[in-house]
Write an enzyme that holds these catalytic residues in place. Structure first.
Site, PDB file in Angstrom:
ATOM      1  N   ILE B 135     -27.268  -4.462  -8.877  1.00 27.49           N
ATOM      2  CA  ILE B 135     -28.731  -4.011  -8.957  1.00 27.49           C
ATOM      3  C   ILE B 135     -29.744  -3.313  -7.504  1.00 27.49           C
ATOM      4  O   ILE B 135     -29.227  -4.897  -6.781  1.00 27.49           O
ATOM      5  CB  ILE B 135     -28.651  -4.379  -9.987  1.00 27.49           C
ATOM      6  CG1 ILE B 135     -28.237  -4.234 -11.038  1.00 27.49           C
ATOM      7  CG2 ILE B 135     -30.474  -3.983  -9.988  1.00 27.49           C
ATOM      8  CD1 ILE B 135     -29.355  -5.866 -12.474  1.00 27.49           C
ATOM      9  N   CYS B 136     -29.776  -2.891  -7.099  1.00 32.50           N
ATOM     10  CA  CYS B 136     -30.808  -3.061  -5.975  1.00 32.50           C
ATOM     11  C   CYS B 136     -30.388  -3.140  -4.630  1.00 32.50           C
ATOM     12  O   CYS B 136     -30.077  -2.650  -4.808  1.00 32.50           O
ATOM     13  CB  CYS B 136     -31.786  -4.033  -6.314  1.00 32.50           C
ATOM     14  SG  CYS B 136     -33.316  -4.303  -5.590  1.00 32.50           S
ATOM     15  N   ILE B 137     -30.633  -4.002  -4.399  1.00 31.10           N
ATOM     16  CA  ILE B 137     -29.985  -4.594  -2.644  1.00 31.10           C
ATOM     17  C   ILE B 137     -28.207  -4.109  -3.273  1.00 31.10           C
ATOM     18  O   ILE B 137     -28.045  -4.703  -1.711  1.00 31.10           O
ATOM     19  CB  ILE B 137     -31.052  -5.288  -2.025  1.00 31.10           C
ATOM     20  CG1 ILE B 137     -30.181  -5.602   0.010  1.00 31.10           C
ATOM     21  CG2 ILE B 137     -31.213  -6.341  -2.811  1.00 31.10           C
ATOM     22  CD1 ILE B 137     -30.408  -4.221   0.746  1.00 31.10           C
TER      23      ILE B 137
END
Lengths: 220, 220
Positions: B135-137
């Site tokens: 998720i995300c980075i």
């Protein structure tokens, strides 16, 4: 767009806001298209608890507003600067921070004192007959605010007998409630749900909080 | 009952785990009847960021496992003690902690190193062809683990050109993706969603993470 204040008391169940309850509240509000106005008092925490061991970290000092900002991703206001006229309702997620930082209920029970700006804002919201949502332990501290205003309400913190007794001592009425349910006081426009006071699973806590947010919005 | 590991990296978007992403992940897993095995490394944080001001708190020292325990309500394990054979899949929520504590990607980009126990556990999960959610980075740091294994995958961190370029430098393929969507690499069983790398609202971040969890479970 309606604006609902969400009052935080730190970041972590044992010395601040219960994180799951806060995030589920923010999610339910955003899903309903309501703007959250996140706030916390700019004061030191009563103490810092190591959430791995459960022990107090005696050398640590943390600020309630600064730690609450973690849950808010920095988008948070000092409660001293918030006017009740800017809000349509108020929600208190739980966590020991409510009973340790927003008040001293955890230490002295029914004789507790409320942090002044919390008392000011909450009593103005109640006077204006705007709805309040109280999650987990928050109804106990709300009972004191009501008592100080010469009022009483129907509240729940689930089934904990000692806390329920404190609520009655402060002049309100306590009703047992399950984790996935809400208790509604239509007269005072106060909705409460026991969340982690009763629940063990995040999914059952979410059911109660989602009902609380839905009911609160219907009262606006 | 399936068991999915959720790897945390602290408590707060700027120096640890992105709290909303972690809580939404835990909620979606519990709603699906899957057991979350929450874990974090027992190491010092790179630094502590005041989430109100955005500035580093130079005198503060915090431990990744201890702070992550706030999100886990104490129910968390030292990742050094977790065996991949006990898990059916692994999810990495985002937050700068992934790039500051689980690796040094935030400082050195494509030349980053991975914390040894994260590398061990994640590469064992990949070798066993068990699914991974990033998720995300988190996909950026996963690209390095894949590179170290001589592998590559299709990943997304949303639309950030500099991070996407780093992913390509590490040998994986980057595809642009919206906040409410997921990118699925069926061969490597890796699902990614950009969450707050792209999103501004918690409700849109939740849509992407819920899709990621659903897809991951379908791959078990």
């Amino acid at each position: 767009m309606s604006k609902i204040g969400v009052v935080l008391s730190g970041c972590g169940v044992y010395d601040g806001t219960e994180i799951h309850e806060a995030v589920i509240t923010l999610l339910a509000l955003d899903q309903a298209g309501v703007e959250s106005v996140i706030m916390a008092p700019n004061i030191g925490q009563l103490h810092v608890v190591n959430h791995l061991s459960g022990e107090e970290m005696q050398m640590e000092n943390r600020n309630v507003l600064v730690e609450s900002a973690r849950i808010a991703r920095g988008n948070i206001r000092d409660i001293a600067l918030v006017n009740s006229t800017d809000l349509d309702a108020l929600i208190f997620p739980g966590g020991f921070g409510v009973a340790k930082n927003l008040s001293d209920f955890a230490m002295v029970g029914a004789d507790c004192e409320i942090y002044p700006d919390i008392l000011r804002l909450t009593s103005e919201i109640i006077e204006a007959n705007k709805p309040i949502g109280a999650i987990c332990i928050a109804p106990a501290f709300l009972a004191k605010i009501l008592e100080l205003m010469g009022k009483s309400a129907r509240l729940t913190i689930g089934n904990d007998e000692s806390t329920a007794k404190n609520i009655v001592q402060m002049g309100s009425k306590h009703t047992v409630c399950n984790v996935g349910d809400i208790l509604v006081d239509e007269t005072n426009k106060i909705v409460s749900t026991p969340a982690y006071m009763v629940g063990n699973r995040i999914s059952e806590v979410a059911i109660g909080i989602e009902k609380l947010v839905e009911k609160l919005i219907s009262m606006l």
